[in-house]
Write a protein that holds these residues in place. Structure first.
Motif, short mmCIF file in Angstrom:
data_model
loop_
_atom_site.label_atom_id
_atom_site.label_comp_id
_atom_site.label_asym_id
_atom_site.label_seq_id
_atom_site.Cartn_x
_atom_site.Cartn_y
_atom_site.Cartn_z
N GLY A 33 0.80 -1.30 -0.13
CA GLY A 33 0.01 0.09 -0.01
C GLY A 33 0.80 1.41 -0.20
O GLY A 33 1.57 1.47 0.67
N VAL A 34 0.70 2.24 -1.01
CA VAL A 34 1.67 3.21 -1.12
C VAL A 34 0.78 4.32 -1.48
O VAL A 34 0.05 4.04 -2.47
CB VAL A 34 2.86 2.86 -2.15
N LYS A 59 2.44 7.51 3.23
CA LYS A 59 2.55 6.03 3.91
C LYS A 59 2.78 4.96 3.05
O LYS A 59 1.96 4.93 1.97
CB LYS A 59 1.18 5.90 4.83
N ASP A 60 3.61 4.21 3.24
CA ASP A 60 3.98 2.86 2.56
C ASP A 60 4.11 1.71 3.54
O ASP A 60 4.71 1.90 4.56
CB ASP A 60 5.35 3.21 1.84
N ASN A 61 3.27 0.67 3.13
CA ASN A 61 3.32 -0.65 3.90
C ASN A 61 3.56 -1.51 2.90
O ASN A 61 3.11 -1.73 1.80
CB ASN A 61 1.91 -0.64 4.37
N PHE A 62 4.33 -2.65 3.27
CA PHE A 62 4.68 -3.81 2.55
C PHE A 62 4.51 -5.12 3.37
O PHE A 62 5.18 -4.90 4.78
CB PHE A 62 5.98 -3.72 1.90
N GLY A 74 7.22 -0.85 7.03
CA GLY A 74 6.38 0.47 6.40
C GLY A 74 7.10 1.71 7.06
O GLY A 74 7.73 1.66 7.91
N TRP A 75 6.73 2.62 6.33
CA TRP A 75 7.28 3.99 6.74
C TRP A 75 6.40 5.14 6.26
O TRP A 75 5.57 4.94 5.55
CB TRP A 75 8.91 4.24 6.18
N GLY A 76 6.59 6.16 7.05
CA GLY A 76 5.52 7.37 6.93
C GLY A 76 6.24 8.82 6.86
O GLY A 76 7.08 8.72 7.66
#
Length: 167
Positions: A33-34, A59-62, A74-76
């Motif tokens: 999710g990016v 927000k990026d989630n893998f 993830g990072w944001g």
């Protein structure tokens, strides 16, 4: 998507954008999710003064499955900026800015070892607050003089871990 529109002609305008990755749904055991959002409001308070405010969120989630469990990361980033520019005359101005930036990172591992569920997570973040003020004078023939100040406050959390084990 992108939007740019005047709210009050020649005085108040807005810019906004949003981006969402096409990978927001999962493919097999892999999920991603990016996305990011941005908005900026510009207000020309007088012919010599402009006030600007902006917000950016990302927000990026893998995550993906492994033989024994699941891993995710993830990072944001959340940033806000407030700025004021005043032009004394065409060649002389002052620019004042205040902005806040918060960056966060997370890693999580869930694994089943010898019939025991284990979860290990690490979370880290950086908080930054900055105040800047600049004064500029432009002279003829491309010459200019600028002076200013910058105050920065930073806090770094290099990593908080959490371990859970349930039987």
């Amino acid at each position: 998507g992108f939007l740019s529109a005047p709210l009050i002609k020649d005085r108040l305008s807005i810019v906004a954008s949003a981006r969402i990755s096409p990978l927001i749904v999962g493919i097999g055991g892999y999920r991603a999710g990016v996305y990011d959002l941005y908005s900026k409001l510009t207000w020309r308070t007088t012919d010599h003064s402009v006030l600007r405010g902006s917000v950016f969120y990302s927000k990026d989630n893998f995550s993906y499955g492994t033989v024994s469990g699941k891993e995710s990361m993830g990072w944001g980033n959340l940033m806000g900026n407030l700025a004021w520019t005043y032009r004394f005359r065409e060649s002389q101005s002052i620019d004042i800015q205040l902005y806040k930036n918060k960056y966060s990172n997370q890693q999580l591992r869930e694994v089943n070892l010898s019939d025991v569920y284990n979860q290990v997570g690490m979370y880290s973040d950086v908080d930054e607050l900055v105040f800047k003020a600049n004064y500029q004078v432009a002279f003829g023939s491309g010459w200019s003089f600028m002076m200013g100040t910058r105050l920065t406050s930073m806090q770094f959390d290099p990593g908080t871990t959490k371990v859970l084990a349930d039987s």
